[in-house]
Design a protein around this motif. Structure first.
Motif, PDB file in Angstrom:
ATOM      1  N   LEU A 101      -5.779  -1.954   3.947  1.00 58.39           N
ATOM      2  CA  LEU A 101      -6.462  -1.803   5.232  1.00 58.39           C
ATOM      3  C   LEU A 101      -7.444  -0.637   5.212  1.00 58.39           C
ATOM      4  CD1 LEU A 101      -3.439  -2.354   7.659  1.00 58.39           C
ATOM      5  CD2 LEU A 101      -5.353  -3.929   7.287  1.00 58.39           C
ATOM      6  N   SER A 102      -7.222   0.303   4.299  1.00 56.77           N
ATOM      7  CA  SER A 102      -8.102   1.468   4.163  1.00 56.77           C
ATOM      8  C   SER A 102      -9.266   1.217   3.219  1.00 56.77           C
ATOM      9  CB  SER A 102      -7.298   2.680   3.667  1.00 56.77           C
ATOM     10  OG  SER A 102      -6.173   2.914   4.489  1.00 56.77           O
ATOM     11  N   GLY A 103      -9.346   0.007   2.661  1.00 57.60           N
ATOM     12  CA  GLY A 103     -10.450  -0.322   1.744  1.00 57.60           C
ATOM     13  C   GLY A 103     -10.136  -0.047   0.297  1.00 57.60           C
ATOM     14  N   ILE A 104      -8.848   0.150  -0.029  1.00 54.69           N
ATOM     15  CA  ILE A 104      -8.437   0.430  -1.406  1.00 54.69           C
ATOM     16  C   ILE A 104      -7.671  -0.780  -1.923  1.00 54.69           C
ATOM     17  CG2 ILE A 104      -7.109   1.959  -2.910  1.00 54.69           C
ATOM     18  CD1 ILE A 104      -7.420   4.129  -0.723  1.00 54.69           C
TER      19      ILE A 104
ATOM     20  N   ASN B  76     -10.724 -10.662   3.816  1.00 55.32           N
ATOM     21  CA  ASN B  76      -9.973 -10.310   5.015  1.00 55.32           C
ATOM     22  C   ASN B  76     -10.759  -9.407   5.954  1.00 55.32           C
ATOM     23  OD1 ASN B  76      -6.911 -11.240   4.877  1.00 55.32           O
ATOM     24  ND2 ASN B  76      -7.608 -10.830   2.790  1.00 55.32           N
ATOM     25  N   GLY B  77     -12.063  -9.354   5.769  1.00 56.95           N
ATOM     26  CA  GLY B  77     -12.920  -8.627   6.691  1.00 56.95           C
ATOM     27  C   GLY B  77     -12.847  -7.123   6.573  1.00 56.95           C
ATOM     28  N   ILE B  78     -12.488  -6.625   5.390  1.00 53.99           N
ATOM     29  CA  ILE B  78     -12.386  -5.180   5.168  1.00 53.99           C
ATOM     30  C   ILE B  78     -13.401  -4.748   4.129  1.00 53.99           C
ATOM     31  CG2 ILE B  78     -10.860  -3.339   4.313  1.00 53.99           C
ATOM     32  CD1 ILE B  78      -8.517  -5.010   5.408  1.00 53.99           C
TER      33      ILE B  78
ATOM     34  N   ASN C 219      -3.164 -10.584   5.699  1.00 54.70           N
ATOM     35  CA  ASN C 219      -3.281 -11.732   6.600  1.00 54.70           C
ATOM     36  C   ASN C 219      -4.329 -11.417   7.658  1.00 54.70           C
ATOM     37  OD1 ASN C 219      -2.695 -14.230   7.659  1.00 54.70           O
ATOM     38  ND2 ASN C 219      -0.855 -13.566   8.744  1.00 54.70           N
ATOM     39  N   GLY C 220      -5.488 -10.943   7.182  1.00 60.97           N
ATOM     40  CA  GLY C 220      -6.548 -10.515   8.083  1.00 60.97           C
ATOM     41  C   GLY C 220      -6.572  -9.003   8.240  1.00 60.97           C
TER      42      GLY C 220
END
Length: 531
Positions: free
Chosen positions: A263-266, A275-277, A394-395
Motif C-alpha cells: 500500500l506504500s508503493g513498495i 491495484n491503483g497504487i 485486493n485493490g
C-alpha cells in the motif's frame, strides 16, 4: 505527533520491541495496533480461544482463496486484531523449532541468525517454570509453564506412540526435539501470558511510550528512499499522521506487514499498478514466499468419556467454571493440545519432519463447539513444507483483506509427507493402551485403507486445515527475491524495518509464537545497536 520510533502491530514481536526500545530513557516510542485493548475476559483464560477465534472484535477473520491443493476449498486463517496480536488468540503452545532451522537461515547468508545466536534470546525472554539450565532461562517477561491438566486419552496416546517405537522426550525445547511428550505453555498461574501481558502490562505507564489502539495504518510515508512517518485511521476513521525521526518497524505479521509495504508503493511494480497504487520502490518479493503448516485432523470415537462429554451439560460447565475460579485449575486451563510428538516419516530424514497435536476433544474447528460424542483428535502437520504461496492486494483500500493464496500440497514431497503422517497416526491408534479406548475411526473412516495413497491424499486435501502459522512474506536474505536484510532493514529504504514471522526465509519446524517473540528480541538488539 512526532516520535523517535514507531512500531506497527502490537503482536508477538511488536510488544517486545516497544518494551525494549522504551526502556532507553529519552527515547520516544509509539506502538500502533489496528485492534482494541485486550479487555475481553476470554483472552486471558487459556481455553478462551474457543470464544475468540472467529470473533471479529479480536480476530481479522481472514479466509484463503479457493486452493487447488485443498480440492478447491477456502479455509479460515484467524489472526489476532487486539493488543497481544495472535498471542492473545493462539493455543498457547511454546515451541522454538529445531536448531537446524536457524543454522539454515545463517547458511543462507543471514549473519547473526544461527542457533548459537538466537538461543540466548530465547533464554532471555523466558521465565521457565522448570528452572534454568543450558537451554532455558528464568526471570524473563514470558512465563513458560507445564500442563496443569492431564487426560487419560492423551496419556494413552503418549504410551501408544512409545509402543510404536517413538522415544519419550520430556523437553522438546531442550537438547533435541525428536520424541513424544507434553506441551509447554505460555501461561502464568492458570492464565494466558500473551506478549501484551508479558511485555506491555508491566511498562504501560512509561511516559515515553504511547500505545495507540484502533489505529489502522494505511501507508508508510516516503521521502525518496527514506521512511519519514506513517498515515493511519483512528477509531473514527479520520486519517492521522505520525512523523518518525529514527525508524519505523512493521510488526503486523505475515499478512499485514507485506500489505502495508504494498500500500506504500513498495513491491512488484506491475502488481501495484494493477491495484491503483503508484510504485515507489521495486521489491518483487513482497508478499511472495508464503509458507504455512497444514494439519490433517484425525478424529477417533472413544468408548470412554472425553472432554466432549465433560463440557456438554450446563451443570458440568458450571462445575468447570467454579474449579477455575477457585483454583485456576481444570479444563479451562487447557491449551489447544496436551500431548505432542516430533517424528520422522522416513529413515533418510535428518530431523523430524512431522509434528502431532493431540487433543482430548474433537470439533470441526475451534469456536464451533465440540462434537456430540466421545472422541479425541490426532492432528499431524508437515514441519517443513516445500509449497510456497503468495499474498495479493485486493485493490488500494487498506481495510480490504488481501487475497491469500497458500498453494498447499503443490509438491510431491508435501503430498507424500502428509500421507505418511496420516498413516503414522493411524498406526499409533492401533497400539495399546490407546487401541482399547477407540471404538471407531471417524475421520478418516476405517474404509480408507492405509495402502491407498491417492485416496488418503484426496482425504487430506478435502479435510486438512491451517494450523495458523503464516510466514515468509517479507523474507530475510540478500537475493533479489528477499525483502529485508539480516538486520531486518527493507532493502533500498532507509529507516524502515520488518520484524515478525514474515521475515522467516524458511518456516521453522514447529509452532511460530515463540520464534516471533525471539524475532522481537533480536530486532530490539539491532535497533538499539544501530541507534
Amino acid at each position: 505527533m512526532e516520535v523517535d520510533y514507531a512500531v506497527v502491530g502490537a503482536g508477538s514481536s511488536g510488544c517486545v520491541i516497544a518494551n525494549r526500545l522504551s526502556a532507553r530513557p529519552g527515547t520516544t516510542v509509539a506502538l500502533l495496533e489496528a485492534g482494541g485493548r485486550d479487555t475481553n475476559p476470554w483472552i486471558h483464560i487459556p481455553v478462551g480461544y474457543f470464544k475468540t477465534m472467529h470473533n471479529p472484535s479480536v480476530d481479522w477473520c481472514y479466509r484463503t482463496e479457493p486452493d487447488p491443493g485443498l480440492n478447491g476449498r477456502s479455509i479460515d486463517w484467524p489472526r489476532g486484531k487486539v493488543l497481544g496480536g495472535s498471542s492473545s488468540l493462539n493455543g498457547l503452545l511454546y515451541v522454538r523449532g529445531q536448531k537446524q532451522d536457524y543454522d539454515r537461515w545463517r547458511q543462507m547468508g543471514n549473519e547473526g541468525w544461527g542457533w548459537d545466536d538466537v538461543l540466548p534470546l530465547f533464554k532471555r525472554c523466558e521465565d521457565q517454570e522448570r528452572g534454568e539450565d543450558e537451554f532455558h532461562g528464568v526471570g524473563g517477561p514470558l512465563s513458560v509453564s507445564n500442563m496443569r491438566i492431564q487426560r487419560p486419552i492423551c496419556d494413552a496416546w503418549v504410551a501408544a506412540a512409545q509402543a510404536a517405537g517413538y522415544p519419550f522426550n520430556p523437553d522438546y525445547n531442550g537438547a533435541k526435539q525428536e520424541g513424544v511428550g507434553y506441551f509447554q505453555l505460555t501461561t502464568r498461574n492458570g492464565r494466558r501470558c500473551s506478549t501484551a501481558v508479558a511485555y506491555l502490562k508491566p511498562i504501560r505507564d512509561r511516559q515515553n511510550l504511547n500505545i495507540i489502539t484502533n489505529a489502522l495504518v494505511t501507508r508508510v510515508m516516503l521521502e525518496g528512499k527514506k521512511a519519514t512517518g506513517l498515515v493511519y485511521r483512528d477509531r473514527s476513521g479520520t486519517e492521522q499522521t505520525l512523523k518518525v525521526r529514527r525508524e519505523i518497524i512493521l510488526s503486523g505479521g505475515a499478512i499485514n506487514s507485506p500489505q502495508i509495504l504494498m500500500l506504500s508503493g513498495i513491491g512488484d511494480p506491475d502488481h501495484l499498478k494493477e491495484n491503483g497504487i503508484e510504485p515507489l520502490h521495486a521489491r518483487p518479493g513482497v508478499g511472495k514466499g508464503l509458507q504455512d503448516h497444514l494439519q490433517a485432523r484425525l478424529v477417533f470415537k472413544c468408548n470412554e468419556p472425553t472432554l466432549n462429554d465433560e463440557v456438554r451439560s450446563l451443570f458440568n460447565q458450571a462445575r468447570i467454571a467454579l474449579k477455575y475460579a477457585l483454583f485456576r485449575a481444570g479444563p479451562m486451563t487447557m491449551a489447544a493440545s496436551l500431548a505432542t510428538g516430533f517424528m520422522k516419516t522416513r529413515p533418510d530424514v535428518e530431523t523430524p519432519d512431522i509434528q502431532f497435536h493431540v487433543q482430548p476433544w474433537s470439533a470441526d474447528s475451534p469456536g464451533e463447539g465440540v462434537h456430540p460424542f466421545s472422541a479425541f483428535t490426532m492432528s499431524v502437520c508437515q514441519l517443513r513444507p516445500e509449497s510456497r504461496g503468495e499474498l495479493r492486494l485486493n485493490g488500494p483500500e487498506p481495510s480490504k483483506h488481501v487475497k491469500i493464496i497458500p498453494n498447499y500440497l503443490s509438491t510431491e514431497t508435501d503430498c507424500r509427507t502428509i500421507v505418511d503422517g496420516v498413516n503414522i497416526a493411524r498406526g499409533i491408534a492401533k497400539q495399546n493402551p490407546l487401541r482399547s479406548k477407540i471404538s471407531e475411526e471417524f475421520r478418516p473412516s476405517a474404509d480408507l485403507s492405509c495402502d491407498d495413497y491417492e485416496g488418503t491424499l484426496d482425504w487430506a486435501r478435502s479435510n486438512s486445515t491451517s494450523i495458523y502459522h503464516p510466514t515468509g512474506t517479507c523474507a530475510m536474505g540478500s537475493s533479489a527475491g528477499s525483502v529485508v536484510d539480516a538486520r531486518l532493514k527493507v532493502h533500498g529504504i532507509d529507516n524502515l524495518r520488518v520484524a515478525d514471522c514474515s521475515i522467516m526465509p524458511e518456516i521453522v519446524s514447529g509452532n511460530t509464537n515463540a520464534p516471533a517473540i525471539m524475532i522481537g528480541e533480536k530486532a530490539s538488539d539491532l535497533l538499539l545497536a544501530d541507534s
